[in-house]
Design a protein around this motif. Sequence first.
Motif, PDB file in Angstrom:
ATOM      1  N   ILE A 104       0.873  -1.180   0.000  1.00  0.00           N
ATOM      2  CA  ILE A 104       0.000   0.000   0.000  1.00  0.00           C
ATOM      3  C   ILE A 104       0.903   1.221   0.000  1.00  0.00           C
ATOM      4  O   ILE A 104       1.787   1.344   0.852  1.00  0.00           O
ATOM      5  N   ASP A 105       0.700   2.111  -0.964  1.00  0.00           N
ATOM      6  CA  ASP A 105       1.543   3.301  -1.115  1.00  0.00           C
ATOM      7  C   ASP A 105       3.021   2.929  -1.174  1.00  0.00           C
ATOM      8  O   ASP A 105       3.876   3.592  -0.574  1.00  0.00           O
ATOM      9  N   GLY A 106       3.313   1.813  -1.860  1.00  0.00           N
ATOM     10  CA  GLY A 106       4.691   1.396  -2.070  1.00  0.00           C
ATOM     11  C   GLY A 106       5.339   0.672  -0.903  1.00  0.00           C
ATOM     12  O   GLY A 106       6.513   0.329  -0.973  1.00  0.00           O
ATOM     13  N   LYS A 107       4.592   0.436   0.180  1.00  0.00           N
ATOM     14  CA  LYS A 107       5.173  -0.216   1.355  1.00  0.00           C
ATOM     15  C   LYS A 107       4.342  -1.444   1.731  1.00  0.00           C
ATOM     16  O   LYS A 107       3.116  -1.400   1.683  1.00  0.00           O
ATOM     17  N   PRO A 108       5.030  -2.526   2.136  1.00  0.00           N
ATOM     18  CA  PRO A 108       4.276  -3.699   2.586  1.00  0.00           C
ATOM     19  C   PRO A 108       3.624  -3.430   3.940  1.00  0.00           C
ATOM     20  O   PRO A 108       4.269  -2.946   4.872  1.00  0.00           O
ATOM     21  N   VAL A 109       2.331  -3.711   4.027  1.00  0.00           N
ATOM     22  CA  VAL A 109       1.566  -3.513   5.258  1.00  0.00           C
ATOM     23  C   VAL A 109       1.103  -4.877   5.747  1.00  0.00           C
ATOM     24  O   VAL A 109       0.501  -5.644   4.990  1.00  0.00           O
ATOM     25  N   LYS A 110       1.401  -5.188   6.987  1.00  0.00           N
ATOM     26  CA  LYS A 110       0.972  -6.453   7.585  1.00  0.00           C
ATOM     27  C   LYS A 110      -0.509  -6.358   7.933  1.00  0.00           C
ATOM     28  O   LYS A 110      -0.976  -5.328   8.443  1.00  0.00           O
ATOM     29  N   PHE A 111      -1.249  -7.446   7.675  1.00  0.00           N
ATOM     30  CA  PHE A 111      -2.669  -7.479   8.023  1.00  0.00           C
ATOM     31  C   PHE A 111      -2.777  -7.800   9.515  1.00  0.00           C
ATOM     32  O   PHE A 111      -2.817  -8.946   9.934  1.00  0.00           O
ATOM     33  N   GLU A 112      -2.788  -6.747  10.310  1.00  0.00           N
ATOM     34  CA  GLU A 112      -2.925  -6.889  11.754  1.00  0.00           C
ATOM     35  C   GLU A 112      -3.779  -5.751  12.285  1.00  0.00           C
ATOM     36  O   GLU A 112      -3.739  -4.637  11.771  1.00  0.00           O
ATOM     37  N   PHE A 113      -4.562  -6.069  13.299  1.00  0.00           N
ATOM     38  CA  PHE A 113      -5.439  -5.062  13.880  1.00  0.00           C
ATOM     39  C   PHE A 113      -5.797  -5.473  15.301  1.00  0.00           C
ATOM     40  O   PHE A 113      -5.578  -6.607  15.715  1.00  0.00           O
ATOM     41  N   THR A 114      -6.347  -4.532  16.035  1.00  0.00           N
ATOM     42  CA  THR A 114      -6.761  -4.752  17.413  1.00  0.00           C
ATOM     43  C   THR A 114      -8.279  -4.686  17.484  1.00  0.00           C
ATOM     44  O   THR A 114      -8.893  -3.815  16.870  1.00  0.00           O
ATOM     45  N   VAL A 115      -8.860  -5.602  18.233  1.00  0.00           N
ATOM     46  CA  VAL A 115     -10.307  -5.604  18.458  1.00  0.00           C
ATOM     47  C   VAL A 115     -10.543  -5.182  19.897  1.00  0.00           C
ATOM     48  O   VAL A 115      -9.895  -5.681  20.815  1.00  0.00           O
ATOM     49  N   ARG A 116     -11.463  -4.269  20.074  1.00  0.00           N
ATOM     50  CA  ARG A 116     -11.817  -3.816  21.425  1.00  0.00           C
ATOM     51  C   ARG A 116     -13.109  -4.508  21.832  1.00  0.00           C
ATOM     52  O   ARG A 116     -14.081  -4.514  21.082  1.00  0.00           O
ATOM     53  N   ILE A 117     -13.089  -5.071  23.037  1.00  0.00           N
ATOM     54  CA  ILE A 117     -14.277  -5.741  23.569  1.00  0.00           C
ATOM     55  C   ILE A 117     -14.541  -5.223  24.972  1.00  0.00           C
ATOM     56  O   ILE A 117     -13.659  -4.643  25.604  1.00  0.00           O
ATOM     57  N   ALA A 118     -15.738  -5.471  25.465  1.00  0.00           N
ATOM     58  CA  ALA A 118     -16.097  -5.069  26.825  1.00  0.00           C
ATOM     59  C   ALA A 118     -15.282  -5.880  27.818  1.00  0.00           C
ATOM     60  O   ALA A 118     -15.265  -7.109  27.748  1.00  0.00           O
ATOM     61  N   SER A 119     -14.617  -5.211  28.717  1.00  0.00           N
ATOM     62  CA  SER A 119     -13.788  -5.925  29.695  1.00  0.00           C
ATOM     63  C   SER A 119     -14.640  -6.717  30.681  1.00  0.00           C
ATOM     64  O   SER A 119     -14.135  -7.614  31.347  1.00  0.00           O
ATOM     65  N   SER A 120     -15.906  -6.414  30.761  1.00  0.00           N
ATOM     66  CA  SER A 120     -16.780  -7.096  31.719  1.00  0.00           C
ATOM     67  C   SER A 120     -17.377  -8.390  31.159  1.00  0.00           C
ATOM     68  O   SER A 120     -18.077  -9.093  31.865  1.00  0.00           O
ATOM     69  N   SER A 121     -17.101  -8.703  29.912  1.00  0.00           N
ATOM     70  CA  SER A 121     -17.725  -9.871  29.307  1.00  0.00           C
ATOM     71  C   SER A 121     -16.718 -10.981  29.050  1.00  0.00           C
ATOM     72  O   SER A 121     -15.947 -10.921  28.095  1.00  0.00           O
ATOM     73  N   GLN A 122     -16.751 -12.008  29.892  1.00  0.00           N
ATOM     74  CA  GLN A 122     -15.877 -13.156  29.687  1.00  0.00           C
ATOM     75  C   GLN A 122     -16.250 -13.876  28.398  1.00  0.00           C
ATOM     76  O   GLN A 122     -15.378 -14.370  27.678  1.00  0.00           O
ATOM     77  N   LEU A 123     -17.541 -13.925  28.074  1.00  0.00           N
ATOM     78  CA  LEU A 123     -17.976 -14.606  26.856  1.00  0.00           C
ATOM     79  C   LEU A 123     -17.417 -13.906  25.616  1.00  0.00           C
ATOM     80  O   LEU A 123     -16.947 -14.567  24.689  1.00  0.00           O
ATOM     81  N   GLN A 124     -17.427 -12.574  25.596  1.00  0.00           N
ATOM     82  CA  GLN A 124     -16.831 -11.853  24.466  1.00  0.00           C
ATOM     83  C   GLN A 124     -15.345 -12.167  24.356  1.00  0.00           C
ATOM     84  O   GLN A 124     -14.826 -12.373  23.261  1.00  0.00           O
ATOM     85  N   ALA A 125     -14.669 -12.214  25.488  1.00  0.00           N
ATOM     86  CA  ALA A 125     -13.238 -12.533  25.486  1.00  0.00           C
ATOM     87  C   ALA A 125     -13.013 -13.944  24.959  1.00  0.00           C
ATOM     88  O   ALA A 125     -12.079 -14.182  24.181  1.00  0.00           O
ATOM     89  N   ASP A 126     -13.860 -14.881  25.350  1.00  0.00           N
ATOM     90  CA  ASP A 126     -13.730 -16.266  24.882  1.00  0.00           C
ATOM     91  C   ASP A 126     -13.968 -16.354  23.375  1.00  0.00           C
ATOM     92  O   ASP A 126     -13.224 -17.034  22.661  1.00  0.00           O
ATOM     93  N   PHE A 127     -15.007 -15.671  22.888  1.00  0.00           N
ATOM     94  CA  PHE A 127     -15.273 -15.656  21.448  1.00  0.00           C
ATOM     95  C   PHE A 127     -14.096 -15.044  20.700  1.00  0.00           C
ATOM     96  O   PHE A 127     -13.652 -15.560  19.679  1.00  0.00           O
ATOM     97  N   MET A 128     -13.577 -13.926  21.210  1.00  0.00           N
ATOM     98  CA  MET A 128     -12.491 -13.245  20.509  1.00  0.00           C
ATOM     99  C   MET A 128     -11.237 -14.093  20.487  1.00  0.00           C
ATOM    100  O   MET A 128     -10.498 -14.075  19.502  1.00  0.00           O
ATOM    101  N   ALA A 129     -10.981 -14.876  21.528  1.00  0.00           N
ATOM    102  CA  ALA A 129      -9.815 -15.755  21.532  1.00  0.00           C
ATOM    103  C   ALA A 129      -9.913 -16.801  20.415  1.00  0.00           C
ATOM    104  O   ALA A 129      -8.928 -17.096  19.737  1.00  0.00           O
ATOM    105  N   VAL A 130     -11.113 -17.331  20.201  1.00  0.00           N
ATOM    106  CA  VAL A 130     -11.312 -18.310  19.127  1.00  0.00           C
ATOM    107  C   VAL A 130     -11.219 -17.627  17.766  1.00  0.00           C
ATOM    108  O   VAL A 130     -10.575 -18.133  16.839  1.00  0.00           O
ATOM    109  N   ILE A 131     -11.835 -16.458  17.634  1.00  0.00           N
ATOM    110  CA  ILE A 131     -11.761 -15.703  16.373  1.00  0.00           C
ATOM    111  C   ILE A 131     -10.306 -15.373  16.057  1.00  0.00           C
ATOM    112  O   ILE A 131      -9.865 -15.489  14.906  1.00  0.00           O
ATOM    113  N   GLN A 132      -9.558 -14.979  17.062  1.00  0.00           N
ATOM    114  CA  GLN A 132      -8.133 -14.669  16.872  1.00  0.00           C
ATOM    115  C   GLN A 132      -7.399 -15.874  16.288  1.00  0.00           C
ATOM    116  O   GLN A 132      -6.603 -15.732  15.353  1.00  0.00           O
ATOM    117  N   GLN A 133      -7.658 -17.057  16.801  1.00  0.00           N
ATOM    118  CA  GLN A 133      -7.010 -18.266  16.296  1.00  0.00           C
ATOM    119  C   GLN A 133      -7.485 -18.608  14.887  1.00  0.00           C
ATOM    120  O   GLN A 133      -6.695 -19.021  14.024  1.00  0.00           O
TER     121      GLN A 133
END
Length: 179
Positions: free
Chosen positions: A141-170
């Motif tokens: 992109i614009d002549g430079k290699p860009v790694k496909f990486e990003f951060t997902v923000r989830i509610a810190s109060s939701s263990q279920l969201q954290a569990d889902f995101m861990a699986v999605i991450q994998q």
Amino acid sequence: IADASVLVQSFCKQDLDEVRLTAKQFATQILPGSDFAKVGSKIWKPQWSYSYLSWNMDGSNPFFGDVRVRRALAHACNMPQMLKDLTYGLSAQSAGIFARNSPWFTPVELIQHDRKRAAALLDEAGWIIDPERDGWRHKVIDGKPVKFEFTVRIASSSQLQADFMAVIQQDLKRVGIDA
């Protein structure tokens, strides 16, 4: 009471009149003969709710503006397996924002888990796995290699969201995306 275990303990001591159990508690932890069963009853009732992971596709980042990329991300995630493992079969995959028995229900296409299709769509969109860069996807992109990486923000109060995101991450890692 934020902690689900403390919530159940409070109910068992009869400090609370009603409690909402997590799927794990309902399916595997609150069993006949338990302290909970001595003071209350489990009731299962369908609930009209849904959760989703949205991609910022307003063009402000190089990742999600391409529909092929968004479809690839959906194909990469094994939603039926996550629902089975994380909600113990108590949840169903949503096919729209309204319940199936609602008069407003208009189904949307469910994108099936297909890692090969996800990889092909990412390749098509120019996000290529580069063996010289530890197997992560990159795009020039614009002549430079860009790694496909990003951060997902989830509610810190939701263990279920954290569990889902861990699986999605994998799941995303398996197609070369670092979330």
